[in-house]
Design a protein around this motif. Structure first.
Motif, PDB file in Angstrom:
ATOM      1  N   MET A   1       0.389  -0.996   0.108  1.00  0.00           N
ATOM      2  CA  MET A   1       0.124  -0.065   0.428  1.00  0.00           C
ATOM      3  C   MET A   1       0.748   1.785   0.131  1.00  0.00           C
ATOM      4  SD  MET A   1      -2.552   1.801   2.737  1.00  0.00           S
ATOM      5  CE  MET A   1      -3.918  -0.381   2.368  1.00  0.00           C
ATOM      6  N   SER A   2       0.570   2.053  -1.002  1.00  0.00           N
ATOM      7  CA  SER A   2       1.507   3.272  -0.861  1.00  0.00           C
ATOM      8  C   SER A   2       1.333   4.647   0.271  1.00  0.00           C
ATOM      9  CB  SER A   2       1.238   4.210  -2.374  1.00  0.00           C
ATOM     10  OG  SER A   2      -0.459   4.616  -2.047  1.00  0.00           O
ATOM     11  N   ALA A   3       2.187   5.557   0.680  1.00  0.00           N
ATOM     12  CA  ALA A   3       1.323   5.823   1.497  1.00  0.00           C
ATOM     13  C   ALA A   3       0.702   6.906   1.889  1.00  0.00           C
ATOM     14  CB  ALA A   3       3.084   6.949   1.824  1.00  0.00           C
ATOM     15  N   MET A   4      -0.506   7.677   2.918  1.00  0.00           N
ATOM     16  CA  MET A   4      -1.179   8.692   2.119  1.00  0.00           C
ATOM     17  C   MET A   4      -0.459   9.651   1.795  1.00  0.00           C
ATOM     18  SD  MET A   4      -4.103   6.760   1.803  1.00  0.00           S
ATOM     19  CE  MET A   4      -5.416   8.067   2.764  1.00  0.00           C
ATOM     20  N   LYS A   5      -1.332  10.890   1.126  1.00  0.00           N
ATOM     21  CA  LYS A   5      -0.714  12.473   0.950  1.00  0.00           C
ATOM     22  C   LYS A   5      -1.268  13.285   1.380  1.00  0.00           C
ATOM     23  CE  LYS A   5       0.891  10.860  -3.718  1.00  0.00           C
ATOM     24  NZ  LYS A   5       1.404  11.103  -5.619  1.00  0.00           N
ATOM     25  N   ILE A   6      -2.534  13.629   2.305  1.00  0.00           N
ATOM     26  CA  ILE A   6      -2.778  13.930   2.969  1.00  0.00           C
ATOM     27  C   ILE A   6      -3.154  13.338   4.699  1.00  0.00           C
ATOM     28  CG2 ILE A   6      -4.950  14.209   3.495  1.00  0.00           C
ATOM     29  CD1 ILE A   6      -4.539  16.180   0.748  1.00  0.00           C
ATOM     30  N   LYS A   7      -2.785  13.965   5.492  1.00  0.00           N
ATOM     31  CA  LYS A   7      -3.426  13.423   6.324  1.00  0.00           C
ATOM     32  C   LYS A   7      -3.685  14.862   7.367  1.00  0.00           C
ATOM     33  CE  LYS A   7       2.077  12.366   6.614  1.00  0.00           C
ATOM     34  NZ  LYS A   7       3.361  11.900   7.188  1.00  0.00           N
ATOM     35  N   LYS A   8      -4.201  13.623   9.315  1.00  0.00           N
ATOM     36  CA  LYS A   8      -5.010  14.490  10.336  1.00  0.00           C
ATOM     37  C   LYS A   8      -4.557  16.154  10.530  1.00  0.00           C
ATOM     38  CE  LYS A   8      -7.278  13.700  14.158  1.00  0.00           C
ATOM     39  NZ  LYS A   8      -6.949  13.024  15.330  1.00  0.00           N
ATOM     40  N   GLY A   9      -4.461  16.987  10.210  1.00  0.00           N
ATOM     41  CA  GLY A   9      -4.898  17.970  10.776  1.00  0.00           C
ATOM     42  C   GLY A   9      -4.520  19.474   9.035  1.00  0.00           C
ATOM     43  N   ASP A  10      -4.117  18.360   8.622  1.00  0.00           N
ATOM     44  CA  ASP A  10      -3.853  18.895   6.683  1.00  0.00           C
ATOM     45  C   ASP A  10      -4.657  20.310   6.337  1.00  0.00           C
ATOM     46  OD1 ASP A  10      -1.128  18.157   6.135  1.00  0.00           O
ATOM     47  OD2 ASP A  10      -1.794  16.814   4.369  1.00  0.00           O
ATOM     48  N   THR A  11      -4.888  21.727   5.993  1.00  0.00           N
ATOM     49  CA  THR A  11      -5.797  22.206   5.214  1.00  0.00           C
ATOM     50  C   THR A  11      -5.470  21.479   3.397  1.00  0.00           C
ATOM     51  OG1 THR A  11      -4.908  24.074   6.562  1.00  0.00           O
ATOM     52  CG2 THR A  11      -6.349  24.432   5.037  1.00  0.00           C
ATOM     53  N   VAL A  12      -7.051  21.275   3.347  1.00  0.00           N
ATOM     54  CA  VAL A  12      -7.344  20.618   1.964  1.00  0.00           C
ATOM     55  C   VAL A  12      -8.351  21.810   1.496  1.00  0.00           C
ATOM     56  CG1 VAL A  12      -6.201  18.807   2.628  1.00  0.00           C
ATOM     57  CG2 VAL A  12      -8.852  18.965   2.675  1.00  0.00           C
ATOM     58  N   LYS A  13      -8.337  21.592   0.071  1.00  0.00           N
ATOM     59  CA  LYS A  13      -9.131  22.268  -0.657  1.00  0.00           C
ATOM     60  C   LYS A  13     -10.625  21.119  -1.924  1.00  0.00           C
ATOM     61  CE  LYS A  13      -9.947  26.551  -3.922  1.00  0.00           C
ATOM     62  NZ  LYS A  13      -9.650  27.162  -3.454  1.00  0.00           N
ATOM     63  N   VAL A  14     -11.854  21.529  -1.325  1.00  0.00           N
ATOM     64  CA  VAL A  14     -12.050  20.606  -1.938  1.00  0.00           C
ATOM     65  C   VAL A  14     -12.425  20.559  -3.355  1.00  0.00           C
ATOM     66  CG1 VAL A  14     -14.708  19.544  -2.442  1.00  0.00           C
ATOM     67  CG2 VAL A  14     -13.763  19.850   0.075  1.00  0.00           C
ATOM     68  N   ILE A  15     -11.980  19.733  -4.624  1.00  0.00           N
ATOM     69  CA  ILE A  15     -12.120  20.086  -5.985  1.00  0.00           C
ATOM     70  C   ILE A  15     -13.068  19.492  -6.676  1.00  0.00           C
ATOM     71  CG2 ILE A  15      -9.260  20.297  -6.207  1.00  0.00           C
ATOM     72  CD1 ILE A  15      -9.166  17.311  -6.797  1.00  0.00           C
ATOM     73  N   ALA A  16     -13.903  18.761  -6.037  1.00  0.00           N
ATOM     74  CA  ALA A  16     -15.072  17.549  -6.445  1.00  0.00           C
ATOM     75  C   ALA A  16     -16.486  17.762  -5.901  1.00  0.00           C
ATOM     76  CB  ALA A  16     -14.718  16.512  -7.128  1.00  0.00           C
ATOM     77  N   GLY A  17     -17.621  17.638  -6.210  1.00  0.00           N
ATOM     78  CA  GLY A  17     -18.723  17.679  -5.625  1.00  0.00           C
ATOM     79  C   GLY A  17     -19.365  18.556  -5.529  1.00  0.00           C
ATOM     80  N   LYS A  18     -20.571  17.816  -4.594  1.00  0.00           N
ATOM     81  CA  LYS A  18     -21.179  19.565  -3.825  1.00  0.00           C
ATOM     82  C   LYS A  18     -20.337  20.703  -3.511  1.00  0.00           C
ATOM     83  CE  LYS A  18     -22.782  17.909   0.613  1.00  0.00           C
ATOM     84  NZ  LYS A  18     -24.122  17.321   1.341  1.00  0.00           N
ATOM     85  N   ASP A  19     -19.498  19.960  -2.564  1.00  0.00           N
ATOM     86  CA  ASP A  19     -18.996  21.204  -2.391  1.00  0.00           C
ATOM     87  C   ASP A  19     -17.678  22.194  -2.130  1.00  0.00           C
ATOM     88  OD1 ASP A  19     -20.744  21.348   0.368  1.00  0.00           O
ATOM     89  OD2 ASP A  19     -19.685  20.035   1.113  1.00  0.00           O
ATOM     90  N   HIS A  67     -13.880  10.766  -0.496  1.00  0.00           N
ATOM     91  CA  HIS A  67     -13.090  10.508  -1.086  1.00  0.00           C
ATOM     92  C   HIS A  67     -11.131  11.248  -1.673  1.00  0.00           C
ATOM     93  CE1 HIS A  67     -10.380   7.648  -3.932  1.00  0.00           C
ATOM     94  NE2 HIS A  67     -11.500   6.883  -3.532  1.00  0.00           N
ATOM     95  N   ILE A  68     -10.434  11.235  -0.851  1.00  0.00           N
ATOM     96  CA  ILE A  68      -9.365  11.092  -1.102  1.00  0.00           C
ATOM     97  C   ILE A  68      -9.000  11.685  -2.584  1.00  0.00           C
ATOM     98  CG2 ILE A  68      -7.452   9.968  -1.710  1.00  0.00           C
ATOM     99  CD1 ILE A  68      -6.185  10.870   1.048  1.00  0.00           C
ATOM    100  N   SER A  69      -9.221  11.686  -3.586  1.00  0.00           N
ATOM    101  CA  SER A  69      -9.346  11.960  -5.059  1.00  0.00           C
ATOM    102  C   SER A  69      -9.950  13.127  -5.145  1.00  0.00           C
ATOM    103  CB  SER A  69     -10.069  11.507  -5.581  1.00  0.00           C
ATOM    104  OG  SER A  69     -11.104  11.117  -6.337  1.00  0.00           O
ATOM    105  N   ASN A  70     -11.133  13.523  -3.825  1.00  0.00           N
ATOM    106  CA  ASN A  70     -12.053  14.730  -4.407  1.00  0.00           C
ATOM    107  C   ASN A  70     -11.455  15.929  -3.972  1.00  0.00           C
ATOM    108  OD1 ASN A  70     -13.485  13.338  -5.889  1.00  0.00           O
ATOM    109  ND2 ASN A  70     -14.873  12.944  -4.400  1.00  0.00           N
ATOM    110  N   VAL A  71      -9.676  16.031  -3.156  1.00  0.00           N
ATOM    111  CA  VAL A  71      -9.281  17.494  -1.979  1.00  0.00           C
ATOM    112  C   VAL A  71      -8.158  17.089  -2.455  1.00  0.00           C
ATOM    113  CG1 VAL A  71     -10.901  16.925  -0.100  1.00  0.00           C
ATOM    114  CG2 VAL A  71      -8.747  15.525  -0.413  1.00  0.00           C
ATOM    115  N   MET A  72      -7.191  18.179  -2.113  1.00  0.00           N
ATOM    116  CA  MET A  72      -6.274  18.596  -2.568  1.00  0.00           C
ATOM    117  C   MET A  72      -5.497  19.505  -1.610  1.00  0.00           C
ATOM    118  SD  MET A  72      -5.642  20.132  -6.653  1.00  0.00           S
ATOM    119  CE  MET A  72      -4.063  20.170  -6.680  1.00  0.00           C
ATOM    120  N   LEU A  73      -3.907  19.442  -1.805  1.00  0.00           N
ATOM    121  CA  LEU A  73      -3.541  19.868  -0.087  1.00  0.00           C
ATOM    122  C   LEU A  73      -4.047  21.237  -0.163  1.00  0.00           C
ATOM    123  CD1 LEU A  73      -1.814  19.251   2.978  1.00  0.00           C
ATOM    124  CD2 LEU A  73       0.293  19.127   1.668  1.00  0.00           C
TER     125      LEU A  73
END
Length: 103
Positions: A1-19, A67-73
């Motif tokens: 399994m690969s490492a997660m690129k997003i961690k708890k405490g990070d600030t992210v922007k939603v790039i897809a979906g209703k928000d 889903h993690i693919s819908n957010v960007m750091l």
């Protein structure tokens, strides 16, 4: 399994979906399902029975996983992709837009 690129405490922007376009802090990361829970994003209503924690019950609003693919750091106010590189003998994340080391 690969490492997660997003961690708890990070600030992210939603790039897809209703928000789409909303920013928030990551409250939880589920590695098994590849989902994240972001503060005040993807709010859903739940019908809760009365319990010791919630005496009255009723309708409660809470964050649902995305889903993690819908957010960007977000680094320095700018959404960016994340990469990994070796810093000496330690693996660190870096922002691809700026090349800046994140942690």
């Amino acid at each position: 399994m690969s490492a997660m690129k997003i961690k708890k405490g990070d600030t992210v922007k939603v790039i897809a979906g209703k928000d789409k376009g909303k920013d928030g802090k990551v409250l939880a990361v589920n590695v098994k399902d590849n989902t994240v829970v972001v503060e005040n994003v993807n709010m859903v209503t739940k019908h809760a029975k009365p319990s010791a924690a919630n005496q009255n019950g009723g309708i409660v609003t809470k964050e649902a996983p995305l889903h993690i693919s819908n957010v960007m750091l977000v680094v320095d106010g700018k959404a960016t992709r994340v990469g990994f590189k070796m810093d000496g003998d330690k693996k660190v994340r870096f922002a691809k837009a700026t090349g800046k080391t994140i942690d």
